[in-house]
Design an enzyme around this catalytic site. Structure first.
Site, PDB file in Angstrom:
ATOM      1  N   GLN A  60      33.547  56.325   7.185  1.00 30.41           N
ATOM      2  CA  GLN A  60      32.542  56.625   6.665  1.00 30.41           C
ATOM      3  C   GLN A  60      31.504  56.230   7.832  1.00 30.41           C
ATOM      4  O   GLN A  60      30.622  56.721   8.318  1.00 30.41           O
ATOM      5  CB  GLN A  60      32.081  55.910   5.271  1.00 30.41           C
ATOM      6  CG  GLN A  60      30.715  56.178   5.106  1.00 30.41           C
ATOM      7  CD  GLN A  60      30.340  55.541   3.645  1.00 30.41           C
ATOM      8  OE1 GLN A  60      31.363  55.049   2.958  1.00 30.41           O
ATOM      9  NE2 GLN A  60      29.103  55.259   3.543  1.00 30.41           N
ATOM     10  N   CYS A  81      39.438  59.732   3.883  1.00 27.77           N
ATOM     11  CA  CYS A  81      39.594  58.775   4.670  1.00 27.77           C
ATOM     12  C   CYS A  81      41.023  58.618   5.224  1.00 27.77           C
ATOM     13  O   CYS A  81      41.800  59.013   4.892  1.00 27.77           O
ATOM     14  CB  CYS A  81      39.580  57.367   3.600  1.00 27.77           C
ATOM     15  SG  CYS A  81      41.125  56.487   3.313  1.00 27.77           S
ATOM     16  N   GLU A  82      40.926  58.331   6.537  1.00 24.23           N
ATOM     17  CA  GLU A  82      41.747  58.264   7.485  1.00 24.23           C
ATOM     18  C   GLU A  82      42.890  57.083   7.216  1.00 24.23           C
ATOM     19  O   GLU A  82      44.122  57.324   7.805  1.00 24.23           O
ATOM     20  CB  GLU A  82      41.368  58.187   8.806  1.00 24.23           C
ATOM     21  CG  GLU A  82      40.880  57.028   9.309  1.00 24.23           C
ATOM     22  CD  GLU A  82      40.541  56.952  10.708  1.00 24.23           C
ATOM     23  OE1 GLU A  82      40.201  58.128  11.437  1.00 24.23           O
ATOM     24  OE2 GLU A  82      40.014  55.861  11.381  1.00 24.23           O
ATOM     25  N   HIS A  83      42.565  56.240   6.403  1.00 25.33           N
ATOM     26  CA  HIS A  83      43.607  55.277   6.180  1.00 25.33           C
ATOM     27  C   HIS A  83      44.461  55.605   5.041  1.00 25.33           C
ATOM     28  O   HIS A  83      45.575  55.074   5.093  1.00 25.33           O
ATOM     29  CB  HIS A  83      42.898  53.815   5.933  1.00 25.33           C
ATOM     30  CG  HIS A  83      42.233  53.123   6.977  1.00 25.33           C
ATOM     31  ND1 HIS A  83      41.006  52.364   6.815  1.00 25.33           N
ATOM     32  CD2 HIS A  83      42.214  53.185   8.235  1.00 25.33           C
ATOM     33  CE1 HIS A  83      40.524  52.230   8.289  1.00 25.33           C
ATOM     34  NE2 HIS A  83      41.480  52.795   8.930  1.00 25.33           N
ATOM     35  N   HIS A  84      43.924  56.196   3.983  1.00 26.49           N
ATOM     36  CA  HIS A  84      44.878  56.548   2.769  1.00 26.49           C
ATOM     37  C   HIS A  84      45.177  58.103   2.672  1.00 26.49           C
ATOM     38  O   HIS A  84      45.681  58.443   1.765  1.00 26.49           O
ATOM     39  CB  HIS A  84      44.368  55.947   1.644  1.00 26.49           C
ATOM     40  CG  HIS A  84      43.990  54.380   1.815  1.00 26.49           C
ATOM     41  ND1 HIS A  84      42.788  53.896   2.112  1.00 26.49           N
ATOM     42  CD2 HIS A  84      45.164  53.419   1.573  1.00 26.49           C
ATOM     43  CE1 HIS A  84      43.102  52.541   2.254  1.00 26.49           C
ATOM     44  NE2 HIS A  84      44.360  52.406   1.822  1.00 26.49           N
ATOM     45  N   CYS A 117      40.099  55.884  -2.529  1.00 24.57           N
ATOM     46  CA  CYS A 117      41.234  54.930  -2.176  1.00 24.57           C
ATOM     47  C   CYS A 117      40.872  53.616  -2.923  1.00 24.57           C
ATOM     48  O   CYS A 117      42.016  52.688  -3.115  1.00 24.57           O
ATOM     49  CB  CYS A 117      41.412  54.636  -0.567  1.00 24.57           C
ATOM     50  SG  CYS A 117      40.112  54.217   0.209  1.00 24.57           S
ATOM     51  N   HIS A 169      34.732  55.913  -2.573  1.00 30.18           N
ATOM     52  CA  HIS A 169      36.008  56.058  -1.898  1.00 30.18           C
ATOM     53  C   HIS A 169      37.020  56.038  -3.073  1.00 30.18           C
ATOM     54  O   HIS A 169      37.356  55.041  -3.899  1.00 30.18           O
ATOM     55  CB  HIS A 169      36.271  54.886  -0.971  1.00 30.18           C
ATOM     56  CG  HIS A 169      35.339  55.172   0.227  1.00 30.18           C
ATOM     57  ND1 HIS A 169      35.889  55.489   1.622  1.00 30.18           N
ATOM     58  CD2 HIS A 169      34.078  54.823   0.444  1.00 30.18           C
ATOM     59  CE1 HIS A 169      34.702  55.476   2.353  1.00 30.18           C
ATOM     60  NE2 HIS A 169      33.693  55.033   1.818  1.00 30.18           N
TER      61      HIS A 169
END
Ligand SMILES: [Zn+2]
Length: 202
Positions: free
Chosen positions: A131, A90-93, A161, A159
């Site tokens: 996703q 995941c590109e956020h975490h 995260c 996920h």
């Protein structure tokens, strides 16, 4: 035969001129760790290799994956490949999310080698992702490559995260879909796909 000592592979310098190994060492220090202690000595190098692998999708191309694996046929029934396992970040975490992708399309006059579909999934999964975007990219790529009457992609994922950070654990599973062409315009086509996906004995 003489026993050869293991050779430590040196990471090739990446085109951005950033040493991921050196930056990972900084992160270890930032965590209050001692990167020179035995257990961590090779960690930046190992982790950098892992990250390079987990993001190797950036260096794959659709042309190379397809490599002539498109075949002209008179077949206009739904082609479906379900339960394609994938692992992404995941590109956020920068934490993993993983699950299954189900892909279906209705050929116009071309089909794609079935083994190519999991490779297209990997090409987009092995990147920093959302996703939702990954699901769309898989569908759009198949649409462009095969020019079918329609494409449907469903992605079910969990996920880390959410799971590891203790937030919204009950929502750690997410389902996304992308429906193009006949899958968007025809409810019966979409329903057929959904029922084939939910059938466990396929
Ligand atoms: Zn996340």
């Amino acid at each position: 035969m003489r026993h050869r000592k293991a050779v430590v592979q040196v990471m090739p310098p990446n085109p951005r001129g950033v040493s991921i190994v050196a930056e990972l060492e900084k992160i270890l220090r930032g965590l209050g760790e001692d990167p020179t202690r035995e257990g961590l000595l090779k960690t930046p190098e190992r982790a950098a290799k892992a990250i390079e692998y987990l993001t190797s999708g950036y260096r794959m191309s659709v042309e190379k994956i397809l490599n002539g694996a498109l075949f002209t046929v008179k077949y206009d029934e739904m082609v479906i490949v379900k339960d394609i396992e994938f692992f992404s970040l995941c590109e956020h975490h920068l934490l993993p999310f993983s699950g299954k992708v189900h892909v279906a399309y209705i050929p116009r006059n071309k089909v794609i080698g079935l083994s190519k579909l999991p490779r297209i999934v990997d090409m987009f999964a092995r990147r920093l992702q959302l996703q939702e975007r990954m699901t769309q990219q898989i569908a759009q790529t198949i649409e462009e490559a095969v020019d079918p009457l329609g494409v449907g992609v469903i992605c079910e994922a969990r996920h880390f995260c959410m799971m590891m950070r203790g937030v919204e654990k009950q929502h750690s599973g997410a389902v996304t879909s992308s429906m193009l062409g006949a899958f968007r315009s025809h409810k019966e086509t979409r329903d057929e796909f959904l029922s084939l996906v939910s059938r466990t004995s396929l």
